[in-house]
Structure formats: structure tokens, C-alpha cells
Design a protein around this motif. Structure first.
Motif, PDB file in Angstrom:
ATOM      1  N   VAL A   1      -5.337  14.292 -14.486  1.00 43.77           N
ATOM      2  CA  VAL A   1      -6.034  13.125 -15.043  1.00 43.77           C
ATOM      3  C   VAL A   1      -5.029  11.986 -15.218  1.00 43.77           C
ATOM      4  N   LEU A   2      -5.475  10.764 -14.972  1.00 38.24           N
ATOM      5  CA  LEU A   2      -4.620   9.607 -15.254  1.00 38.24           C
ATOM      6  C   LEU A   2      -4.946   9.105 -16.659  1.00 38.24           C
ATOM      7  N   ARG A   3      -3.900   8.948 -17.464  1.00 39.27           N
ATOM      8  CA  ARG A   3      -4.071   8.344 -18.792  1.00 39.27           C
ATOM      9  C   ARG A   3      -3.575   6.919 -18.717  1.00 39.27           C
TER      10      ARG A   3
ATOM     11  N   HIS B   1       3.323  15.968 -11.644  1.00 38.56           N
ATOM     12  CA  HIS B   1       2.854  14.962 -12.594  1.00 38.56           C
ATOM     13  C   HIS B   1       3.705  13.708 -12.453  1.00 38.56           C
ATOM     14  N   TYR B   2       3.389  12.698 -13.257  1.00 40.16           N
ATOM     15  CA  TYR B   2       4.207  11.480 -13.300  1.00 40.16           C
ATOM     16  C   TYR B   2       4.233  11.048 -14.761  1.00 40.16           C
ATOM     17  N   VAL B   3       5.438  11.022 -15.344  1.00 40.17           N
ATOM     18  CA  VAL B   3       5.556  10.715 -16.777  1.00 40.17           C
ATOM     19  C   VAL B   3       5.078   9.287 -17.080  1.00 40.17           C
ATOM     20  N   LYS B   4       4.887   9.035 -18.375  1.00 35.40           N
ATOM     21  CA  LYS B   4       4.386   7.726 -18.819  1.00 35.40           C
ATOM     22  C   LYS B   4       5.325   6.609 -18.334  1.00 35.40           C
ATOM     23  N   HIS B   5       4.768   5.604 -17.714  1.00 37.07           N
ATOM     24  CA  HIS B   5       5.568   4.499 -17.178  1.00 37.07           C
ATOM     25  C   HIS B   5       4.686   3.274 -16.981  1.00 37.07           C
ATOM     26  N   ARG B   6       5.319   2.176 -16.605  1.00 42.53           N
ATOM     27  CA  ARG B   6       4.581   0.978 -16.204  1.00 42.53           C
ATOM     28  C   ARG B   6       4.973   0.669 -14.768  1.00 42.53           C
ATOM     29  N   ASP B   7       4.076   0.073 -14.013  1.00 45.96           N
ATOM     30  CA  ASP B   7       4.430  -0.314 -12.645  1.00 45.96           C
ATOM     31  C   ASP B   7       5.172  -1.652 -12.640  1.00 45.96           C
ATOM     32  N   SER B   8       5.059  -2.412 -13.750  1.00 47.98           N
ATOM     33  CA  SER B   8       5.733  -3.709 -13.876  1.00 47.98           C
ATOM     34  C   SER B   8       6.215  -3.886 -15.294  1.00 47.98           C
TER      35      SER B   8
ATOM     36  N   VAL C   1       0.443  12.128  -2.532  1.00 45.79           N
ATOM     37  CA  VAL C   1      -0.091  13.483  -2.690  1.00 45.79           C
ATOM     38  C   VAL C   1       0.708  14.162  -3.795  1.00 45.79           C
ATOM     39  N   TYR C   2       0.014  14.622  -4.822  1.00 48.45           N
ATOM     40  CA  TYR C   2       0.633  15.500  -5.820  1.00 48.45           C
ATOM     41  C   TYR C   2       0.316  16.902  -5.331  1.00 48.45           C
ATOM     42  N   PRO C   3       1.344  17.699  -4.980  1.00 48.80           N
ATOM     43  CA  PRO C   3       1.043  18.947  -4.259  1.00 48.80           C
ATOM     44  C   PRO C   3       0.420  20.061  -5.105  1.00 48.80           C
TER      45      PRO C   3
ATOM     46  N   GLU D   1       0.863   0.823 -19.704  1.00 52.54           N
ATOM     47  CA  GLU D   1       1.496   2.139 -19.579  1.00 52.54           C
ATOM     48  C   GLU D   1       0.470   3.147 -19.064  1.00 52.54           C
ATOM     49  N   HIS D   2       0.944   4.079 -18.236  1.00 51.61           N
ATOM     50  CA  HIS D   2       0.039   5.107 -17.721  1.00 51.61           C
ATOM     51  C   HIS D   2       0.841   6.352 -17.353  1.00 51.61           C
ATOM     52  N   GLU D   3       0.110   7.441 -17.166  1.00 49.01           N
ATOM     53  CA  GLU D   3       0.767   8.744 -16.958  1.00 49.01           C
ATOM     54  C   GLU D   3      -0.178   9.636 -16.156  1.00 49.01           C
ATOM     55  N   VAL D   4       0.386  10.412 -15.211  1.00 46.69           N
ATOM     56  CA  VAL D   4      -0.456  11.390 -14.486  1.00 46.69           C
ATOM     57  C   VAL D   4      -0.167  12.765 -15.088  1.00 46.69           C
ATOM     58  N   LEU D   5      -1.200  13.400 -15.643  1.00 49.21           N
ATOM     59  CA  LEU D   5      -1.021  14.733 -16.234  1.00 49.21           C
ATOM     60  C   LEU D   5      -0.872  15.775 -15.117  1.00 49.21           C
TER      61      LEU D   5
ATOM     62  N   PRO E   1      -3.769  20.222  -4.934  1.00 45.10           N
ATOM     63  CA  PRO E   1      -3.310  18.984  -4.278  1.00 45.10           C
ATOM     64  C   PRO E   1      -4.236  17.807  -4.634  1.00 45.10           C
ATOM     65  N   ARG E   2      -3.589  16.697  -4.983  1.00 43.66           N
ATOM     66  CA  ARG E   2      -4.326  15.523  -5.498  1.00 43.66           C
ATOM     67  C   ARG E   2      -3.967  14.320  -4.631  1.00 43.66           C
ATOM     68  N   TYR E   3      -4.983  13.694  -4.050  1.00 40.15           N
ATOM     69  CA  TYR E   3      -4.753  12.614  -3.076  1.00 40.15           C
ATOM     70  C   TYR E   3      -5.212  11.265  -3.643  1.00 40.15           C
TER      71      TYR E   3
ATOM     72  N   VAL F   1      -4.209  -0.873  -7.995  1.00 38.70           N
ATOM     73  CA  VAL F   1      -5.572  -0.510  -7.567  1.00 38.70           C
ATOM     74  C   VAL F   1      -5.481   0.868  -6.907  1.00 38.70           C
ATOM     75  N   ILE F   2      -6.154   1.862  -7.485  1.00 36.90           N
ATOM     76  CA  ILE F   2      -6.025   3.219  -6.933  1.00 36.90           C
ATOM     77  C   ILE F   2      -7.390   3.725  -6.463  1.00 36.90           C
ATOM     78  N   TYR F   3      -7.410   4.194  -5.208  1.00 42.67           N
ATOM     79  CA  TYR F   3      -8.626   4.790  -4.661  1.00 42.67           C
ATOM     80  C   TYR F   3      -8.398   6.302  -4.649  1.00 42.67           C
ATOM     81  N   TYR F   4      -9.196   7.033  -5.447  1.00 43.49           N
ATOM     82  CA  TYR F   4      -9.033   8.485  -5.547  1.00 43.49           C
ATOM     83  C   TYR F   4      -9.902   9.198  -4.504  1.00 43.49           C
ATOM     84  N   LEU F   5      -9.388  10.364  -4.063  1.00 40.26           N
ATOM     85  CA  LEU F   5      -9.968  10.971  -2.847  1.00 40.26           C
ATOM     86  C   LEU F   5     -10.286  12.457  -2.994  1.00 40.26           C
TER      87      LEU F   5
ATOM     88  N   TYR G   1       0.838  -1.210   0.000  1.00 39.03           N
ATOM     89  CA  TYR G   1       0.000   0.000   0.000  1.00 39.03           C
ATOM     90  C   TYR G   1       0.869   1.254   0.000  1.00 39.03           C
ATOM     91  N   MET G   2       0.403   2.269  -0.742  1.00 37.24           N
ATOM     92  CA  MET G   2       1.159   3.530  -0.794  1.00 37.24           C
ATOM     93  C   MET G   2       0.179   4.694  -0.882  1.00 37.24           C
ATOM     94  N   CYS G   3       0.373   5.712  -0.032  1.00 38.62           N
ATOM     95  CA  CYS G   3      -0.468   6.900  -0.221  1.00 38.62           C
ATOM     96  C   CYS G   3       0.352   7.947  -0.963  1.00 38.62           C
TER      97      CYS G   3
END
Ligand SMILES: O=C(O)CCC(=O)C(=O)O
Ligand SMILES: [Fe+2]
Length: 318
Positions: free
Chosen positions: A189-191, A154-161, A147-149, A219-223, A228-230, A174-178, A143-145
Motif C-alpha cells: 500500500v502507498l501511504r 518497500h520504499y521508506v518514507k520520503h519526498r520526491d522533491s 517493479v517491487y519484486p 511525504e509518502h511510503e510504500v509498505l 510482484p507490484r507493478y 503521477v502513478i498508474y498502478y497495474l 517517466y519511470m517504470c
């Protein structure tokens, strides 16, 4: 026997009280249709569930993460290179903390969430088509929490595996948005690029109480986020593939270090032959130093042997 007055009042209060976020999480988690989620993941690679646990739960979890952030428990997200990591704000601007639900300092609501998501993992892992798609079962969760301040984090295009032929440990993200009141101008936005070359990315705004699941190799990316984004992320992993991944990477690093050591050793010996002392001390590791000493000993032995042979020839001649 008549019940005392306080008993009647207390039981009324209990009946009318709103259930706690922890109770709500457990109740809603039991209602999640794991079968449908697994089928969707197996066919499309991702699934979005809105109104997953209820607004009160999203608020309580968001508050808990904000509390951890204010208490200085979050640190800059790192970019992974094999088993090594580095901070790189141009790649990734979030602040994160890996949560250990069993730790005493973990807020209760995060504990309850982790327990429920772990239950969902168990139910998802019974789905055969999904297990085939992931090339393995789901044995546990990390588990990881995050915060994008804001300010364009952002988070560039990548894969978690890593994708096939690798068999990476992380199987599902699995992401729970808040984020209550999130709108288009807040960005963030997550692409996600679904499987298949021709596919356009799917855009998923990080709305409060939205649960997103996707295969970790996508592949995914956070624009850029302008507020602040939780979010609370879970990785469901396969234990055997995780262990193999760590082992493979450790061996790769050892091989790399050994190769670098051999190279340094050759450079040092060449410097010794040339009687030059330009070599940078920093490049000499422990293993390299041992190899150099060993080579020097071998040379000395060879020299001594040659000298002994020469003197025995001299003796014979005399
Ligand atoms: O928060 C998100 O939408 C995705 C974050 C992400 O890709 C990650 O932490 O690996
Ligand atoms: Fe990611």
C-alpha cells in the motif's frame, strides 16, 4: 458499382474489433476531467482516479513492463543524496527503468501512455490555482517504470522533491498502478501524508487501472509488498526550477570538494613540515596536489629570496 466481397467482410471486422490499447489510452485520456483533477490537487494535494484508462490498458502496460523486466532492462532503485545516488535495499527495494518514449526500444503502449499523460500535463498546467500552489508551471514529464519484486520489498518514507524554501523541479508525481487481483494481504500500500501537521496518512492500494496524482513535496511510503507490484510513474516538472536545482547542487558539490581540498592541503603541508609521510595518498585529489605544489614553490621562492638577501648583506660586509 458493387463493392467486392472482401471489402464488406473487412469493414465488418474493423467495426467489431476491439480498439487497441493505444487507441483506448488516447480516447480515455481525452475524457479525463483535467479541471477537476487540478482543483483537487490545488486544495488537497492529491487525487485518486479509478478505472482511469480501462483494464485492457492496465494489462497491456503491465505486460510491457514485465517484458522489460524479463529482458534485464530494470535495475535497482537508488537513493538520492543531492545529485549523488546509492543503492540501499533497506530504504528501497524496487527495480526501475527511466523510460525515454522517443527511444526505439520503448514498447508502443508505453509510448502511447506517455503521449497521453503529457497531454494531461498540458491541460493541468493551464489551471492557475494549481500553478500557484506548485509555484510554477508544468513544462515536461519524466517517466519511470517500477517493479517491487515481492518478498517485502518497500520504499521508506520520503519526498520526491524538497519542500519550501527549495524550489525543486519535480512538481507532480503521477502513478498508474497495474496490479490485477491485488488484495490486502499482498501489502504494497502507498501511504501519503497530506499537507498539514495533524493529518493522518491516506492509504492507497496499488490497484490495476488506478491513477494517483500528488504534489511531489508530500511525504509518502510504500509498505512491504508480498507479491510482484507493478507501476508506471510520471514526474511532471518545471524546467526552470529543474535547471536551478541541478545548478545549485553542482555548486554545492564543487564548494564541498574545494573545502575538502583545502583541508587536505593543510594536512599535507603539516605533514611536510613534520617530515612525516603518513598521509593517505587517496585523499589527495588533483586540485589538492596543485595547491601543495604551489605552496612548495612559494616557500622555495621565499627561501631563495631570503638567501639572496643574506648573501648581499654578506657581500656588503666583506
Ligand atoms: O509506487 C509507489 O506507490 C510509489 C513509489 C515512489 O514513491 C517512488 O518511486 O518515488
Ligand atoms: Fe516517491
Amino acid at each position: 458499382m458493387a463493392l467486392p466481397w472482401w471489402w464488406r467482410d473487412a469493414s465488418r471486422a474493423l467495426a467489431s474489433a476491439d480498439p487497441s490499447p493505444c487507441a483506448l489510452i488516447a480516447r480515455r485520456a481525452a475524457q479525463l476531467d483535467a479541471e477537476a483533477i487540478a482543483a483537487r490537487l490545488a486544495t488537497r494535494g492529491y487525487a485518486v482516479l479509478d478505472a482511469a484508462f480501462g483494464g485492457a490498458v492496465a494489462r497491456a502496460i503491465c505486460e510491457a513492463i514485465r517484458g522489460l523486466h524479463l529482458a534485464g532492462r530494470l535495475h535497482r532503485g537508488k537513493v538520492q543524496h543531492g545529485l549523488q545516488q546509492s543503492v540501499n535495499t533497506s530504504s528501497r527495494g524496487d527495480r526501475i527503468a527511466f523510460l525515454k518514449p522517443e527511444d526505439e526500444g520503448t514498447p508502443e503502449v508505453l509510448h502511447a501512455y506517455a503521449a497521453s499523460v503529457d497531454l494531461l500535463r498540458e491541460r493541468l498546467s493551464r489551471h492557475l490555482a494549481l500553478a500557484l500552489r506548485l509555484e510554477g508551471g508544468l513544462d515536461g514529464c519524466h517517466y519511470m517504470c517500477a517493479v517491487y519484486p515481492g518478498g517485502g520489498a518497500h520504499y521508506v518514507k520520503h519526498r520526491d522533491s524538497l519542500p519550501a524554501p527549495h524550489r525543486a523541479g519535480r512538481k507532480l508525481t503521477v502513478i498508474y498502478y497495474l496490479n490485477e487481483g491485488w488484495s490486502r494481504e499482498h501489502g504494497g500500500v502507498l501511504r501519503v501524508w497530506p499537507p498539514g501537521d495533524a493529518c493522518e496518512p491516506v492509504e492507497i492500494p496499488p490497484l490495476a487501472d488506478r491513477l494517483l496524482l500528488f504534489v511531489s513535496t508530500l511525504e509518502h511510503e510504500v509498505l512491504p509488498a508480498w507479491r510482484p507490484r507493478y507501476a508506471l510513474t510520471t514526474w511532471m516538472f518545471n524546467a526552470r526550477h529543474s535547471a536551478m536545482e541541478t545548478l545549485t547542487e553542482t555548486l554545492r558539490q564543487k564548494k564541498e570538494a574545494a573545502e575538502a581540498g583545502t583541508l587536505n592541503c593543510r594536512k599535507l603541508l603539516a605533514a611536510l613540515d613534520a617530515e612525516s609521510s603518513d598521509e593517505d595518498e587517496q585523499v589527495v585529489g588533483n586540485a589538492t596536489a596543485q595547491k601543495v605544489i604551489f605552496q612548495l614553490l612559494k616557500r622555495r621562492q621565499a627561501k631563495a629570496k631570503k638567501a639572496a638577501e643574506a648573501s648581499s648583506v654578506d657581500d656588503g660586509a666583506g
